[in-house]
Design an enzyme around this catalytic site. Structure first.
Site, short mmCIF file in Angstrom:
data_model
loop_
_atom_site.label_atom_id
_atom_site.label_comp_id
_atom_site.label_asym_id
_atom_site.label_seq_id
_atom_site.Cartn_x
_atom_site.Cartn_y
_atom_site.Cartn_z
N GLY A 155 0.61 -1.03 0.13
CA GLY A 155 0.07 -0.34 -0.29
C GLY A 155 0.62 1.26 -0.26
N CYS A 187 5.42 -5.98 1.84
CA CYS A 187 5.60 -5.36 2.17
C CYS A 187 4.57 -4.18 2.91
CB CYS A 187 5.32 -4.13 0.20
SG CYS A 187 6.45 -3.15 0.36
N TYR A 188 3.88 -3.23 3.06
CA TYR A 188 2.71 -2.30 3.80
C TYR A 188 2.56 -3.46 4.33
CZ TYR A 188 -0.56 0.20 6.28
OH TYR A 188 -0.99 1.03 6.52
N HIS A 193 8.38 -7.86 -3.40
CA HIS A 193 6.93 -8.29 -4.20
C HIS A 193 6.90 -9.43 -4.85
CE1 HIS A 193 4.67 -4.44 -3.33
NE2 HIS A 193 5.79 -4.39 -2.68
N GLU A 253 4.93 -10.81 -6.23
CA GLU A 253 4.39 -11.63 -7.67
C GLU A 253 3.95 -10.68 -8.66
OE1 GLU A 253 3.24 -9.65 -4.87
OE2 GLU A 253 2.31 -7.61 -5.18
N LYS A 300 -9.34 -11.00 -17.16
CA LYS A 300 -9.41 -11.40 -18.66
C LYS A 300 -8.31 -12.31 -19.31
CE LYS A 300 -10.27 -8.58 -22.40
NZ LYS A 300 -11.67 -8.31 -22.78
#
Ligand code: XMP
Length: 545
Positions: free
Chosen positions: A81, A108-109, A195, A197, A401
């Site tokens: 965040g 992270c945050y 991160h 991801e 998607k």
């Protein structure tokens, strides 16, 4: 992501009922819940988890421990965040979450919050760390199994953990960050400062797999086949023996929806295809032939070309054009649905990102404020007003998607449809600057076809997000044979992008540019010049209007 000093800490109003509703829309419960603290990567975490064939949902950070207990996920991920945990008003989660007995991974945050709430401390890092960093693994067990020593991880933080809470140990560090991965094994609480991801984190997926499979005990049951089976059963249960109407545009979402609904309810599905006259060359004929004749899906072809072009007479303002087209679309849709009806249900191709955004978790990562910026009024078939007298069927609302594409392929849609570039609802009308006329539509259709043919022949179609031609409302002088010409220029717009939100202009080979230019100038009457758009987004947008 945490960034150094924030102007406005995020404090979103909670809409708990919408969230639990979103979670329970599903006939299956999410295995992993991502609590969103306003990171630009929250959706990406959810997608990565789903890539491991484990179902995940994004929920607001104010989701209470009680709500989570009701949903009973196997694991919880706290996203990054834009705030700092020590700022007044910084977003916090319900501290009772630590006591649920459900494994938690803070990213992270999310990790900093875990540390702060459990009695450790977080401070502004001496040096902010952005970009790639080699990870030094100190303890290669559970979370870091198969995460290679020295593998690259993506860092983006201005704050760091200074002191770990009681019960926590260090699993890994980087050159700048002593506590890069931490764990309280007893309570199944984990945190990573990097991160996992993002694609630059080379062993990020290994870490996510470790968390979902080994730590949370999830099973790989979120598969395309399982989704189709469930969605078909859900649609049958919802619709019963009633009739469903679908506005078919020929894009990936509405086409996949048509196939899925046809599988579920057969002839009780009617697809309405409104030809507003702004489609690409051969497109209306192709769609009718494909759906109606080849796959025997009821398609009502509505030729409304005259109506639409009539409305645009003398109109040059881009927003006015978009609004007129949008309004006319709804009018035609209403009239025709009355004529063809009655229908009880309207099918919409709502996707999961729309659901997340409408739940109010869309936060600008730079300012920490909720995003409500309207740059262009987007019109598409998903944007029909809710006060039409229909109940909604939205079987794709759980999907991203890329998952829709997988479902489409699995249902037998060809690459020609599943892999096609995005095409805006108002079609070629917003690629003709100034007034739209039949003559200009013909010119643009021919130029557009050449662009698509050449990009495909060069084998670049799949590598490019969108490639198209734009017709300008000015003329310039040229010479052809021995004759002076005074004709329109065409702009070649080719971009690469991940999601259409940002884009870069494609560096096409010169030979290809030359072929496209030669063909357009020689084959398209009314065009004597081709220019190349080399603007990224931002500051440009992908479309010209
Ligand atoms: P812009 O021009 O805003 O476009 O950079 C971003 C992406 O959205 C597509 N686009 C639309 N899609 N209805 C749609 O369904 C619309 O009105 C619309 N306008 C733009 C555009 O083609 C690009 O992929």
């Amino acid at each position: 992501m945490t960034a150094a000093p924030q102007k406005s800490p995020v404090d979103l109003p909670a809409d708990a009922s919408a969230r639990v509703d979103a979670a329970s829309q599903s006939s299956r419960h999410p295995a992993i819940v991502i609590l969103d603290f306003g990171s630009q990567y929250s959706e990406l975490i959810a997608r990565r988890v789903r890539e491991t064939e484990v179902f995940s949902l994004v929920m607001g950070y104010t989701t209470s421990a009680e709500e989570l207990r009701a949903i009973a996920p196997k694991g919880i991920v706290l996203s990054g965040g834009p705030s700092s945990v020590y700022e007044t008003g910084a977003p916090v989660c319900d501290p009772a979450i630590w006591e649920l007995g459900i494994p938690v991974l803070g990213v992270c945050y999310g990790m900093q919050l875990m540390v702060q709430q459990l009695g450790g401390s977080v401070v502004a890092a001496g040096r902010a760390e952005y970009g790639k960093a080699p990870l030094h693994v100190d303890d290669p067990i559970d979370l870091l199994t198969n995460v290679e020593q020295g593998s690259t991880m993506w860092m983006s933080h201005g704050d760091s953990v200074e002191r770990l809470p009681e019960g926590f140990v260090r699993l890994a560090h980087t050159d700048n960050t002593p506590e890069a991965a931490i764990a309280d094994h007893g309570r199944h609480l984990y945190g990573v400062q990097f991160h996992p991801e993002v694609v630059h984190s080379t062993c990020g997926m290994a870490l996510i797999r470790n968390f979902v499979y080994h730590i949370c005990g999830c099973e790989a049951d979120w598969t395309t086949a399982a989704f189709i089976e469930e969605a078909v059963a859900d649609v049958r249960a919802q619709v019963g023996d009633k009739r469903v109407l679908l506005a078919l545009s020929g894009g990936v979402d509405s086409s996949t929806l048509a196939f899925l609904l046809h599988k579920a309810i057969g002839d009780r599905l009617t697809c309405m295809f409104i030809d507003q006259g702004f489609m690409r060359k051969g497109e209306p004929e192709f769609l009718v032939e494909f759906f109606d004749q080849r796959f025997h899906i009821n398609v009502e072809y509505i030729n409304a070309r005259e109506r639409f072009i009539g409305k645009l007479h003398g109109v040059t303002d881009p927003e006015e054009k978009r609004k007129l087209i949008g309004t006319e679309f709804i009018r035609v849709f209403e009239e025709e649905s009355k004529r063809l009806g009655p229908f009880d249900y309207l099918a919409q191709g709502t996707l999961y990102p729309d659901v997340i955004e409408s739940a109010g978790t869309n936060i600008d990562p730079k300012t920490g404020e909720r995003v409500a910026v309207k740059i262009k009024s987007h019109h598409n078939v998903g944007g029909l007003p809710k006060d039409l007298q229909f109940k909604l069927v939205e079987p794709l609302r759980k999907l991203f998607k890329d998952e829709v594409r997988k479902v489409g392929r699995s249902l037998g849609l060809p690459e020609e449809i599943v892999g096609r570039h995005p095409f805006p609802g108002p079609g070629l009308a917003i690629r003709i600057l100034g007034e739209v006329t039949d003559e200009k539509l013909d010119i643009l259709r021919d130029a557009d076809l050449i662009v698509r043919e050449e990009i495909r022949d060069a084998g670049l179609y799949n590598a490019i997000w969108q490639a198209f031609a734009v017709l300008l409302p000015v003329r310039s002088v040229g010479v052809m044979g021995d004759k002076r010409t005074y004709a329109f220029p065409v702009v070649l717009r080719c971009v690469s992008s991940e999601d259409g939100m940002t884009a870069d202009w494609s560096r096409l080979p010169y030979d290809l540019l030359e072929t496209i230019s030669n063909r357009i100038v020689n084959e398209v009457k009314g065009v004597n010049r081709v220019v190349l758009d080399i603007t990224s987004k931002p500051p440009g947008t992908i479309e010209w209007e």
